[in-house]
Design a protein around this motif. Structure first.
Motif, PDB file in Angstrom:
ATOM      1  N   MET A 233       0.847  -1.191   0.000  1.00  0.00           N
ATOM      2  CA  MET A 233       0.000   0.000   0.000  1.00  0.00           C
ATOM      3  C   MET A 233       0.886   1.246   0.000  1.00  0.00           C
ATOM      4  N   ASP A 234       0.370   2.304  -0.565  1.00  0.00           N
ATOM      5  CA  ASP A 234       1.119   3.548  -0.682  1.00  0.00           C
ATOM      6  C   ASP A 234       0.285   4.730  -0.191  1.00  0.00           C
ATOM      7  N   TRP A 235       0.978   5.739   0.313  1.00  0.00           N
ATOM      8  CA  TRP A 235       0.392   7.051   0.564  1.00  0.00           C
ATOM      9  C   TRP A 235       0.957   8.032  -0.463  1.00  0.00           C
ATOM     10  N   PHE A 236       0.061   8.840  -1.025  1.00  0.00           N
ATOM     11  CA  PHE A 236       0.430   9.919  -1.930  1.00  0.00           C
ATOM     12  C   PHE A 236      -0.131  11.222  -1.361  1.00  0.00           C
ATOM     13  N   ARG A 237       0.419  12.330  -1.853  1.00  0.00           N
ATOM     14  CA  ARG A 237      -0.192  13.614  -1.550  1.00  0.00           C
ATOM     15  C   ARG A 237      -0.160  14.480  -2.811  1.00  0.00           C
ATOM     16  N   GLN A 238      -1.100  15.391  -2.868  1.00  0.00           N
ATOM     17  CA  GLN A 238      -1.183  16.281  -4.020  1.00  0.00           C
ATOM     18  C   GLN A 238      -1.609  17.662  -3.578  1.00  0.00           C
TER      19      GLN A 238
END
Length: 129
Positions: free
Chosen positions: A37-42
């Motif tokens: 699983m990954d966390w991204f931000r934008q």
């Protein structure tokens, strides 16, 4: 069909902490437990940034240089939940934080050409100076 729902975002001051959660539902136990699983931000107007990743059993992690030493990714497969502990927050950490599931089961954290099949809708983090 797997649904991912993030929570825990908010408005904090620089130096404070937040813990984000991402809970999976709609699938079987392995629909979460077998996948990295990954966390991204934008930030509006900027490209999405990969923040952290964790492999299926939690034994391997990845962090972007910008968050290394301040953020900790973890998971609880029994609760189908992914976490992101964020300490010493900075204004540049502000953004919409998403979790995402890798397409391939048992994918290594640093697998080349990682692809994602399920995304949450995001939780907003705002850090004031």
């Amino acid at each position: 069909q797997v649904q991912l729902v993030e929570s825990g975002g908010g408005l904090v001051q620089a130096g404070e902490s937040l813990t984000l959660s991402c809970t999976a539902s709609g699938g079987t136990y392995s629909s979460f437990a077998s996948y990295s699983m990954d966390w991204f931000r934008q930030v509006l107007g900027k490209e999405r940034e990969a923040v952290a990743a964790i492999n299926w059993n939690g034994e391997s992690t990845y962090y972007a240089d910008s968050v290394k030493g301040r953020f900790t990714i973890s998971r609880d497969n029994a609760r189908s939940t992914l976490f992101l502990q964020m300490n010493s927050l900075k204004p540049e950490d502000s953004g919409l934080y998403y979790c995402a599931r890798r397409t391939r089961p048992l994918d290594a954290v640093l697998a080349p050409s990682a692809k994602y099949d399920y995304w949450g809708r995001g939780t907003q983090v705002t850090v004031s100076s």
